[in-house]
Scaffold this motif. Structure first.
Motif, PDB file in Angstrom:
ATOM      1  N   TYR A  21      -7.996   3.596  -8.945  1.00  0.00           N
ATOM      2  CA  TYR A  21      -8.499   4.956  -9.119  1.00  0.00           C
ATOM      3  C   TYR A  21      -8.521   5.777  -7.831  1.00  0.00           C
ATOM      4  CZ  TYR A  21      -9.235   3.923 -13.957  1.00  0.00           C
ATOM      5  OH  TYR A  21      -9.004   3.609 -15.269  1.00  0.00           O
ATOM      6  N   PRO A  22      -8.845   5.195  -6.682  1.00  0.00           N
ATOM      7  CA  PRO A  22      -8.686   5.993  -5.456  1.00  0.00           C
ATOM      8  C   PRO A  22      -7.254   6.486  -5.282  1.00  0.00           C
ATOM      9  CG  PRO A  22     -10.018   4.054  -5.007  1.00  0.00           C
ATOM     10  CD  PRO A  22      -9.479   3.893  -6.409  1.00  0.00           C
ATOM     11  N   ARG A  47       0.822  -1.202   0.000  1.00  0.00           N
ATOM     12  CA  ARG A  47       0.000   0.000   0.000  1.00  0.00           C
ATOM     13  C   ARG A  47       0.859   1.256   0.000  1.00  0.00           C
ATOM     14  NH1 ARG A  47      -5.181   1.195   1.230  1.00  0.00           N
ATOM     15  NH2 ARG A  47      -5.669  -0.900   1.903  1.00  0.00           N
ATOM     16  N   SER A  52      -3.907   0.939 -14.989  1.00  0.00           N
ATOM     17  CA  SER A  52      -4.510  -0.079 -14.113  1.00  0.00           C
ATOM     18  C   SER A  52      -4.228  -1.478 -14.638  1.00  0.00           C
ATOM     19  CB  SER A  52      -6.008   0.167 -13.972  1.00  0.00           C
ATOM     20  OG  SER A  52      -6.633   0.099 -15.219  1.00  0.00           O
ATOM     21  N   ARG A  53      -4.241  -1.632 -15.954  1.00  0.00           N
ATOM     22  CA  ARG A  53      -3.969  -2.966 -16.509  1.00  0.00           C
ATOM     23  C   ARG A  53      -2.520  -3.378 -16.257  1.00  0.00           C
ATOM     24  NH1 ARG A  53      -7.569  -3.072 -21.996  1.00  0.00           N
ATOM     25  NH2 ARG A  53      -9.507  -3.593 -20.953  1.00  0.00           N
ATOM     26  N   TYR A  81      -3.021   6.747 -19.868  1.00  0.00           N
ATOM     27  CA  TYR A  81      -4.389   6.911 -19.389  1.00  0.00           C
ATOM     28  C   TYR A  81      -4.724   5.809 -18.388  1.00  0.00           C
ATOM     29  CZ  TYR A  81      -5.507   3.738 -23.324  1.00  0.00           C
ATOM     30  OH  TYR A  81      -5.556   2.702 -24.211  1.00  0.00           O
ATOM     31  N   THR A 134      -5.148  -5.480  -6.744  1.00  0.00           N
ATOM     32  CA  THR A 134      -5.980  -6.683  -6.773  1.00  0.00           C
ATOM     33  C   THR A 134      -6.996  -6.633  -7.900  1.00  0.00           C
ATOM     34  OG1 THR A 134      -7.394  -5.628  -5.146  1.00  0.00           O
ATOM     35  CG2 THR A 134      -5.732  -7.172  -4.325  1.00  0.00           C
ATOM     36  N   SER A 135      -7.399  -5.442  -8.291  1.00  0.00           N
ATOM     37  CA  SER A 135      -8.311  -5.294  -9.422  1.00  0.00           C
ATOM     38  C   SER A 135      -8.071  -3.920 -10.035  1.00  0.00           C
ATOM     39  CB  SER A 135      -9.771  -5.428  -8.972  1.00  0.00           C
ATOM     40  OG  SER A 135     -10.076  -4.431  -8.032  1.00  0.00           O
ATOM     41  N   GLU A 136      -8.458  -3.779 -11.275  1.00  0.00           N
ATOM     42  CA  GLU A 136      -8.153  -2.540 -11.992  1.00  0.00           C
ATOM     43  C   GLU A 136      -8.765  -1.320 -11.304  1.00  0.00           C
ATOM     44  OE1 GLU A 136      -8.114  -4.847 -16.302  1.00  0.00           O
ATOM     45  OE2 GLU A 136      -9.588  -3.278 -15.922  1.00  0.00           O
ATOM     46  N   GLY A 137      -9.963  -1.487 -10.781  1.00  0.00           N
ATOM     47  CA  GLY A 137     -10.675  -0.343 -10.227  1.00  0.00           C
ATOM     48  C   GLY A 137     -10.059   0.219  -8.965  1.00  0.00           C
ATOM     49  N   THR A 138      -9.348  -0.607  -8.209  1.00  0.00           N
ATOM     50  CA  THR A 138      -8.804  -0.113  -6.938  1.00  0.00           C
ATOM     51  C   THR A 138      -7.676   0.882  -7.155  1.00  0.00           C
ATOM     52  OG1 THR A 138      -7.345  -2.042  -6.833  1.00  0.00           O
ATOM     53  CG2 THR A 138      -9.420  -2.176  -5.620  1.00  0.00           C
ATOM     54  N   ALA A 176      -6.632   9.320  -7.679  1.00  0.00           N
ATOM     55  CA  ALA A 176      -7.294  10.539  -7.187  1.00  0.00           C
ATOM     56  C   ALA A 176      -6.442  11.192  -6.104  1.00  0.00           C
ATOM     57  CB  ALA A 176      -8.679  10.191  -6.654  1.00  0.00           C
ATOM     58  N   LEU A 212      -6.820   3.382 -17.939  1.00  0.00           N
ATOM     59  CA  LEU A 212      -6.973   1.975 -18.287  1.00  0.00           C
ATOM     60  C   LEU A 212      -5.615   1.307 -18.492  1.00  0.00           C
ATOM     61  CD1 LEU A 212      -9.108  -0.212 -18.979  1.00  0.00           C
ATOM     62  CD2 LEU A 212      -8.927   0.497 -21.347  1.00  0.00           C
TER      63      LEU A 212
END
Lengths: 103, 517
Positions: free
Chosen positions: A41-42, A3, A25-26, A20, A35-39, A45, A22
């Motif tokens: 984005y926090p 982390r 994250s990939r 960019y 653990t996943s692409e979406g995590t 940010a 995507l």
């Protein structure tokens, strides 16, 4: 540990070129750093809020426009500082691990 | 669930994500939603061979993303809430001498100057969503709730004891919403629907019997009616047993049972009438889990309605049109009109000859250096005439599809490279003020303010047209806030893929509006 260091992995991916979300994250997911692409984005940010990255929209001929991330001067300085610290840390750990194996 | 197609699956995912991110401050939540929507839009646009479900699996579970965001988030500073409350109070003080009913814009931005509120019926400002409102963490042990709240009511439901708790130091609906409910010793939250004063939760606590409860934030004792419904509409299906209602802290708390299991209700319609004012709320629900709240996957509402007047029907997904309900209540704009074929993204931008043969030119001008003309269908007037007519830009026809019963409608056209063209009709009589913002589809959030379009009174209602700073392709969502003499209207639209020379496909649409004098 992951982390605390993952944000510098993002900065490192942006060291030489804009990317960019995507793409970022990939890459990190493929390396097993998120653990996943979406995590991611926090984290992005937070980097943006801290002024370490900035963004701009680019049109794309292959789909919707994309928000590109690039390093700010502050981000580059933070990455340089982390790189020095990380290498010292890594060397120290390696020394300990190697010593442990020798015993 | 709101649908099984790609749009439905994505919509459900983002509803779940929005819910999971609810504890975050609005600006952070919106930023994450925007980022992830862009991510998903891009991933879907690739020809990767992955299904939409596989793409969303790679993106990750909304709860997982929310946990990451919450782990890094500073606590929401109290001053944000106070500032919001102050803004609302200021609006009330300035505008209280105005009319009786007007919409409240669901935004941290101040409402447009022409918007009016009624001091007697404005609910309290927003409150936090307590953790127990998250379905995944609902139904936990009671001390997390009781340690910070005071019991203010109790009773039984389906043979189980319940008690209602208000957060210490707070009052009214906010106290209850920052507090929560204990059922059989387990804690369940109340998440405000602000600025809609009505809220509802569905709990899968009792086998075979759904438990519903919620708060109506208007002052006084409310009557509460529940119906089966269809998510994304305001349709009333089978009436359901009326819950019991109690005035607590000056507002109404309701709790009751449903005839079937909590798992049997994909959507509920909540209509409430408090002294002098009504509110309407439609909710969609996802997969149920025993002992927990059922996830809310869709939510929309109208409030500040005249007592007992609940519009039925709503714009269908895809922006095509109309709710199909009966004539609106008094004060609403003219009844529904047809969606002209040119309003379809695929069929827009065709030759203007068909339109010109059945309509009369009623206004013209230029936008971004291109000439436009507005046409009203022969034999019709008002908003209906314009909506059955259309717009011609550079000799190409573009439609106007009504958002009835919402009086406001907007279209986004990809006509000029690098510059989005927006136009639409505000169906209230007289000259309206029109404000546009970037937004997040499925919310009523206002992001960056966009240039105000030009507004002209045509056929007694307002037609607006203007440009956006960037390409029409750069706006995944727009928020349209309009106010006229007799009411105000709020509309949120989501946009899909843009095609040069065409209207941009509307992929989601929701609105709230008010009735004039």
């Amino acid at each position: 540990m992951r982390r605390g260091s993952i944000e510098f992995c993002v900065l490192a991916l942006l060291r030489d070129e804009e990317r960019y979300g995507l793409e970022l994250s990939r890459q990190l997911a493929a390396d097993g750093l998120v653990t996943s692409e979406g995590t991611m984005y926090p984290l992005l940010a937070r980097l943006r809020q801290d002024g370490l990255v900035e963004t701009s929209w680019h049109e794309s001929s292959q789909g919707p426009p994309r928000r590109y991330y690039r390093l700010t001067n502050e981000g580059r300085a933070a990455l340089d500082a982390f790189t020095v610290q990380w290498r010292q840390f890594r060397d120290a750990i390696d020394n300990l691990l190697d010593g442990g194996r020798a015993r | 669930m709101s649908g099984s197609g790609v749009e439905g699956i994505v919509s459900d995912y983002f509803a779940r994500l929005r819910r999971a991110l609810a504890p975050l401050p609005r600006s952070r939540r919106n930023q994450l939603l925007e980022d992830l929507r862009e991510h998903v839009t891009l991933a879907l646009s690739e020809e990767s061979g992955l299904s939409v479900r596989e793409i969303l699996e790679h993106v990750g579970a909304p709860e997982e993303i929310a946990a990451e965001a919450l782990a890094a988030a500073p606590r929401r500073p109290a001053r944000i809430r106070r500032r919001k409350a102050l803004g609302l109070a200021t609006a009330v003080a300035v505008l209280a001498a105005g009319g009786t009913f007007a919409g409240i814009f669901a935004s941290s931005n101040p409402p447009p100057a022409a918007a009016r509120t009624d001091a007697a019926v404005v609910p309290v400002a927003n409150s936090d969503c307590s953790p127990q409102t998250n379905p995944a963490t609902s139904g936990g042990p009671s001390p997390a709730l009781t340690a910070k709240a005071t019991e203010v009511a109790h009773g039984t439901v389906a043979g189980y004891g319940w008690s209602l708790w208000s957060a210490r130091g707070q009052s009214g609906a906010k106290g209850l919403e920052d507090g929560g409910l204990l059922i059989d010793g387990r804690a369940y939250g109340l998440c405000p629907g602000f600025p809609n004063p009505a809220e509802l939760e569905l709990a899968d606590v009792v086998p075979g019997t759904g438990i519903v409860y919620g708060v109506i934030g208007y002052p006084g004792l409310a009557t509460v009616h529940l119906y089966r419904s269809t998510a994304g509409t305001f349709d009333r299906g089978t009436p359901l047993p009326a819950p019991s209602v109690t005035v607590v802290h000056g507002v109404s708390f309701f709790i009751g049972t449903l005839p079937g299991s909590a798992c049997d209700y994909p959507s509920l319609e909540l209509n409430s009438t408090s002294p002098g004012v009504s509110a309407e709320h439609n909710l969609g629900f996802g997969r149920c889990t025993a002992g927990r709240l059922v996830p809310i996957t869709a939510s929309q509402g109208i409030w500040q309605l005249p007592p007992g007047q609940f519009p039925a029907g709503f714009g269908a997904p895809g922006g095509g049109g109309a709710g199909g309900g009966p004539d609106g209540p008094p004060g609403f704009p003219a009844p529904d009109s047809d969606c002209f074929p040119q309003t379809g993204a695929a069929t827009s931008g065709g030759p203007a000859t068909t339109l010109a043969s059945k309509a009369t030119e009623v206004a013209h001008g230029t936008v971004a250096g291109h000439g436009w003309s507005l046409w009203s269908a022969h034999g019709q007037s008002g908003a209906t005439g314009l909506e059955d007519g259309g717009l011609v830009v550079d000799g190409r026809a573009y439609g106007l599809c009504p958002g009835f019963p919402n009086p406001a409608e907007l279209e986004l056209a990809d006509i000029v490279p690098g510059t989005g063209i927006v136009y639409g009709v505000i169906g209230y009589p007289g000259l309206a003020t029109v404000h546009l913002y970037t937004s997040t589809a499925g919310t009523f959030d206002t992001g960056q303010a966009l240039p105000a379009p030009a507004v002209t009174v045509v056929h007694g209602v307002s037609f607006f047209i203007g440009t956006l700073p960037r390409s029409a392709c750069a706006y995944p969502s727009l928020e349209l806030n309009a106010a006229a003499r007799d009411g105000s209207s709020q509309h949120n639209l989501g946009f899909g893929r843009c095609v040069t020379g065409k209207l941009v496909e509307i992929t989601s649409s929701q609105g709230a509006w008010s009735v004039g004098r």
